[in-house]
Design a protein around this motif. Structure first.
Motif, mmCIF file in Angstrom:
data_model
loop_
_atom_site.group_PDB
_atom_site.id
_atom_site.type_symbol
_atom_site.label_atom_id
_atom_site.label_comp_id
_atom_site.label_asym_id
_atom_site.label_seq_id
_atom_site.Cartn_x
_atom_site.Cartn_y
_atom_site.Cartn_z
ATOM 1 N N GLU A 113 0.824 -1.203 0.000
ATOM 2 C CA GLU A 113 0.000 0.000 0.000
ATOM 3 C C GLU A 113 0.866 1.263 0.000
ATOM 4 N N TYR A 114 1.981 1.220 0.707
ATOM 5 C CA TYR A 114 2.879 2.373 0.706
ATOM 6 C C TYR A 114 3.401 2.641 -0.707
ATOM 7 N N ALA A 115 3.792 1.568 -1.397
ATOM 8 C CA ALA A 115 4.326 1.726 -2.749
ATOM 9 C C ALA A 115 3.285 2.306 -3.698
ATOM 10 N N VAL A 116 2.048 1.839 -3.570
ATOM 11 C CA VAL A 116 0.986 2.293 -4.478
ATOM 12 C C VAL A 116 0.513 3.691 -4.124
ATOM 13 N N GLU A 117 0.267 3.932 -2.848
ATOM 14 C CA GLU A 117 -0.354 5.196 -2.439
ATOM 15 C C GLU A 117 0.640 6.352 -2.310
ATOM 16 N N HIS A 118 1.868 6.064 -1.903
ATOM 17 C CA HIS A 118 2.827 7.152 -1.648
ATOM 18 C C HIS A 118 3.903 7.279 -2.733
ATOM 19 N N LEU A 119 4.140 6.202 -3.460
ATOM 20 C CA LEU A 119 5.157 6.247 -4.515
ATOM 21 C C LEU A 119 4.542 6.163 -5.908
#
Length: 226
Positions: A113-119
């Motif tokens: 989720e971090y990769a998709v939402e923040h990156l």
């Protein structure tokens, strides 16, 4: 797979040098562009014509302020299947999570989720491989009653549903069928895990694909996990 409009020899170089948000400008579907980079990279890896690593010193300084990976790859921890090498990518190109049997847990889901939402990563790849030891352990536990010790049991528990699914087709090679079923199961779990994923997939801004790596040939096969 339809080739993007950029010349085949230039596409991997151009797109891996671009920040993720620039993939949209290079290709109408950023997830397709990212996937093509990985497909082309694997072709180079399998044929022995690698173009990475890049100039690591210059690249390290370039990405130190901010990272722009083009894909999130969930793969097995198997030492023979390092995603950066398998897809011939360099420092900062992939956001990777590795766990035996590429099973999902809260920590993996949070990383994804971090990769998709923040990156703004437009692509998730679930990468299984032949002769997976974690899948073999799940098969043995189900067919022979051989229960592993310690925390390996948690891996087996997560993979067992895929083995049961594979058994239904009575395959000649249950481990291989279970590897593929396990990839499909994980892809389905990811799609169902976040309400925004379906919306982004529908808008052609994002995709989740399953794949299987061949230890002998070095080739990655994209699986039909729609």
């Amino acid at each position: 797979m339809k080739k993007p409009w950029l010349p085949a020899l230039l596409l991997p170089l151009v797109l891996t040098l671009l920040p993720t948000q620039s993939l949209q400008a290079a290709h109408g579907d950023p997830s397709a562009a990212a996937l093509q980079v990985l497909v082309d990279g694997n072709e180079r890896f399998a044929s022995g014509h690698l173009s990475h690593p890049k100039n690591l010193i210059a690249r390290r300084h370039e990405i130190a302020p901010k990272q722009h990976p083009i894909a999130f790859v969930l793969s097995c921890s198997d030492s023979r299947v390092p995603p950066e090498l398998v897809f011939d990518q360099g420092l900062g190109d992939l956001f990777v999570s590795r766990v035996a049997g590429h099973v999902l847990g809260d920590e993996v889901m949070g990383s994804m989720e971090y990769a998709v939402e923040h990156l703004d990563v437009p692509l998730i790849v679930v990468l299984g491989h032949e002769r997976c030891g974690a899948v073999q352990a799940a098969v043995d536990a189900l067919e022979k009653g051989t229960q592993p010790s310690g925390h390996i049991r948690s891996l087996v528990k997560r993979i067992t549903p895929a083995v049961k699914t594979a058994q239904q087709s009575h395959p000649s090679d249950l481990v291989e069928a279970s590897v593929r079923a396990n990839v499909q199961r994980v892809v389905d779990e990811i799609k169902a895990s976040h309400p925004q994923y379906a919306k982004r997939i529908h808008e052609r801004k994002f995709r989740i694909v399953g794949a299987r790596y061949d230890l002998e040939t070095g080739k990655v096969e994209l699986l039909d996990c729609e």
